[in-house]
Design an enzyme around this catalytic site. Structure first.
Site, PDB file in Angstrom:
ATOM      1  N   TYR A 130       0.827  -1.205   0.000  1.00 53.14           N
ATOM      2  CA  TYR A 130       0.000   0.000   0.000  1.00 53.14           C
ATOM      3  C   TYR A 130       0.858   1.251   0.000  1.00 53.14           C
ATOM      4  CZ  TYR A 130      -3.762  -3.210   0.566  1.00 53.14           C
ATOM      5  OH  TYR A 130      -4.643  -4.237   0.331  1.00 53.14           O
ATOM      6  N   CYS A 131       0.244   2.334  -0.410  1.00 46.54           N
ATOM      7  CA  CYS A 131       0.875   3.638  -0.556  1.00 46.54           C
ATOM      8  C   CYS A 131       1.725   3.952   0.674  1.00 46.54           C
ATOM      9  CB  CYS A 131      -0.205   4.692  -0.746  1.00 46.54           C
ATOM     10  SG  CYS A 131       0.431   6.320  -1.146  1.00 46.54           S
ATOM     11  N   PRO A 132       2.958   4.357   0.466  1.00 49.51           N
ATOM     12  CA  PRO A 132       3.586   4.773  -0.785  1.00 49.51           C
ATOM     13  C   PRO A 132       4.494   3.714  -1.409  1.00 49.51           C
ATOM     14  CG  PRO A 132       4.904   5.585   1.013  1.00 49.51           C
ATOM     15  CD  PRO A 132       3.747   4.808   1.624  1.00 49.51           C
TER      16      PRO A 132
ATOM     17  N   ASP B 236      -3.347  -1.724  -4.836  1.00 43.02           N
ATOM     18  CA  ASP B 236      -3.712  -0.568  -4.014  1.00 43.02           C
ATOM     19  C   ASP B 236      -4.488   0.403  -4.904  1.00 43.02           C
ATOM     20  OD1 ASP B 236      -3.917   1.639  -2.386  1.00 43.02           O
ATOM     21  OD2 ASP B 236      -1.770   2.036  -2.281  1.00 43.02           O
TER      22      ASP B 236
END
Length: 77
Positions: free
Chosen positions: A10-12, A37
């Site tokens: 997931y981000c980033p 994501d």
């Protein structure tokens, strides 16, 4: 074709891994980035544009996987 598998990240993290792959690639290489994501749908194209590369293909695969194909058109440092 070099593949960057960001499924489950997931981000980033997908952006970090995509950028690293682009930095390590030679001009003319093709990179396939896979991510699930939802933020990657907007984040990866923005990164590609910011780094001056070419987004050749984008598609949504089954199970929410996003597939980006990027052509390296200039060195990234």
């Amino acid at each position: 074709m070099k593949q960057v598998d960001c499924i489950g990240l997931y981000c980033p993290e997908p952006v970090f891994r995509a950028r690293k792959a682009m930095e390590e690639s030679e001009v003319g290489e093709i990179i396939e980035i896979l991510a699930d994501d939802p933020a990657a749908e907007s984040d990866i194209p923005v990164l590609v544009k910011k780094l001056g590369q070419e987004l050749v293909e984008f598609e949504k695969l089954e199970d929410g996987v996003l597939r980006f194909v990027v052509k390296i058109v200039k060195e990234v440092r």
